[in-house]
Motif scaffolding. Structure first.
Motif, PDB file in Angstrom:
ATOM      1  N   GLU A 320       0.967  -1.134   0.201  1.00 28.54           N
ATOM      2  CA  GLU A 320      -0.009   0.098  -0.293  1.00 28.54           C
ATOM      3  C   GLU A 320       0.841   1.244  -0.089  1.00 28.54           C
ATOM      4  N   GLU A 321       1.880   1.109   0.709  1.00 29.51           N
ATOM      5  CA  GLU A 321       2.838   2.382   0.482  1.00 29.51           C
ATOM      6  C   GLU A 321       3.870   2.501  -0.708  1.00 29.51           C
ATOM      7  N   GLY A 322       3.585   1.698  -1.563  1.00 25.21           N
ATOM      8  CA  GLY A 322       4.401   1.840  -2.860  1.00 25.21           C
ATOM      9  C   GLY A 322       5.836   1.103  -2.502  1.00 25.21           C
ATOM     10  N   ILE A 323       6.024   0.375  -1.655  1.00 29.18           N
ATOM     11  CA  ILE A 323       7.402  -0.084  -1.380  1.00 29.18           C
ATOM     12  C   ILE A 323       7.714  -1.366  -2.235  1.00 29.18           C
ATOM     13  N   MET A 324       6.592  -2.295  -2.086  1.00 27.69           N
ATOM     14  CA  MET A 324       6.812  -3.420  -2.850  1.00 27.69           C
ATOM     15  C   MET A 324       5.553  -3.914  -3.589  1.00 27.69           C
ATOM     16  N   SER A 325       5.710  -4.719  -4.666  1.00 31.99           N
ATOM     17  CA  SER A 325       4.401  -5.097  -5.223  1.00 31.99           C
ATOM     18  C   SER A 325       3.975  -6.419  -4.294  1.00 31.99           C
ATOM     19  N   LEU A 326       2.715  -6.916  -4.434  1.00 28.85           N
ATOM     20  CA  LEU A 326       2.448  -7.886  -3.627  1.00 28.85           C
ATOM     21  C   LEU A 326       3.186  -9.117  -3.596  1.00 28.85           C
ATOM     22  N   PRO A 327       3.718  -9.613  -4.680  1.00 32.21           N
ATOM     23  CA  PRO A 327       4.426 -10.832  -4.779  1.00 32.21           C
ATOM     24  C   PRO A 327       5.996 -10.637  -3.761  1.00 32.21           C
ATOM     25  N   GLU A 328       6.328  -9.209  -4.083  1.00 24.54           N
ATOM     26  CA  GLU A 328       7.600  -9.020  -3.242  1.00 24.54           C
ATOM     27  C   GLU A 328       7.483  -9.032  -1.851  1.00 24.54           C
TER      28      GLU A 328
END
Length: 379
Positions: A320-328
């Motif tokens: 949600e904070e744009g740090i990682m994709s869901l898979p990551e």
């Protein structure tokens, strides 16, 4: 005949992508993941819910909270462990390393009394088939404590020990480099006066000088002999990391500064941070924020530490904070912790892997609707 279950109309978080499709379980394994709707009349409509890998927890103190629910209150061992297990499973955690403290700390002298009974209780619950999640052991060795060697010697030969960590909670070192933060924390937690704090600080520093080097050397030697993964807890400086590397440490648990995390990363250590730190937006001890390390590319794994549900919350927050994709993000709470421990049969939603799966509904809140371990419902 092998039981089959088809989970359809789901958003499936795979290692490299999120797939709108269906997942097939046969026995205890995932046998297929495919895009689109299933044609089988037996398929279960998940109404667009997410399927995540079952989470893998490296370090949780949650069992202590059930065994010692209030100061001076010791709860019966088996009911406490079963309550802990239910909390873990309902949080989407299918594999957990219960963190057992070897060696007492100020205000936690009861740890010397519950170490043996905790290991015994988990073993008994496992043998009885009473546990929902798979429970392994993480021995947390407080190297400044005089009673650490005895507790460690009793537990280290347990076949379920997968991780050992070296801890040093001496005032002014590692977790509490900032002595003002140390005083604030211990005044609030234990109600100590300034004079009592001064006495305690002097005693703990003397304990480190007397016991620390010898106890650390013993822990390092025993983990090497048994080829058990070793972690270093609360490294604060480059020198701490260098010492850890020379001792054969593979995991940096909760580094307290950017400098320590950078040094760990540069020397090939996997970095674990607390999910409560991430969810809260910072450390309760005034140390580096997990989110800051994640943004710098220095976060390999999250641990729920003292709040089991924070592990699932943390994964979604990273996205949600744009740090990682869901898979990551789900590699940080499942795939990478499993790989670090050599548990290559789990941690990812992939054909051939064990069917450890959480069904999650997302609509403003993160609601865990179902948890499977080896294809069997545990929560």
């Amino acid at each position: 005949m092998i039981a089959e279950r088809i989970l359809d109309n789901a958003r499936i978080i795979c290692p490299d992508a999120v797939i709108d499709g269906h997942l097939v379980i046969r026995g205890d394994l995932i046998v297929a993941i495919e895009e689109g709707r299933s044609r089988s009349p037996a398929a279960e409509d998940l109404e667009g819910d997410y399927l995540t890998p079952g989470l893998v927890e490296l370090h949780t103190d949650n069992v202590e909270r059930h065994l010692i629910p209030r100061p001076g209150v010791v709860w019966p061992t088996m009911p406490a462990i079963l309550a802990h297990d239910a909390t873990i499973a309902s949080a989407g955690i299918t594999t957990v390393l219960d963190a057992i403290a070897c060696g007492s700390d100020h205000g936690k002298e009861w740890r010397r009394d519950i170490c043996d009974t905790t290991v015994w209780g988990i073993d008994q619950a496992r043998r009885g088939g009473h546990l929902r999640a798979e429970h392994l052991l993480h021995l947390r060795c407080e190297i400044v404590a005089a009673d650490m060697p005895e507790a460690f010697a009793k537990a280290i030969d347990n076949p379920y020990v997968r991780l050992v960590s070296i801890m040093d909670h001496t005032p002014g070192a590692r977790q509490f480099v900032d002595m003002d933060k140390f005083r604030e924390y211990y005044k609030g937690k234990h109600g100590l006066s300034d004079r009592e704090l001064d006495t305690m600080i002097a005693e703990r520093q003397a304990m480190r000088d007397e016991h620390g080097p010898r106890n650390r050397a013993e822990v390092v030697a025993e983990t090497r002999r048994r080829d058990i993964t070793l972690a270093s807890h609360d490294d604060a400086t480059v020198e701490h990391v260098n010492e850890a590397v020379s001792d054969g440490v593979r995991i940096a648990e909760f580094p307290t500064t950017v400098a320590a995390a950078e040094a760990a990363h540069a020397q090939g250590l996997a970095t674990v941070m607390g999910a409560p730190n991430l969810v809260r937006g910072g450390s309760h001890s005034g140390n580096v924020a997990a989110g800051d390390l994640a943004r710098l590319g220095l976060l390999d794994c999250l641990s729920s530490d003292y709040v089991p549900i924070s592990l699932m919350q943390g994964a979604w927050q990273l996205n949600e904070e744009g740090i990682m994709s869901l898979p990551e993000a789900f590699r940080v709470v499942a795939g990478q912790p499993a790989a670090m421990l050599g548990l290559h049969d789990r941690g990812e939603l992939e054909a051939g892997k064990r069917a450890d799966i959480a069904r999650v509904h997302r609509n403003g809140a993160t609601v865990i609707r179902e948890v499977l371990r080896g294809g069997q419902r545990i929560a």
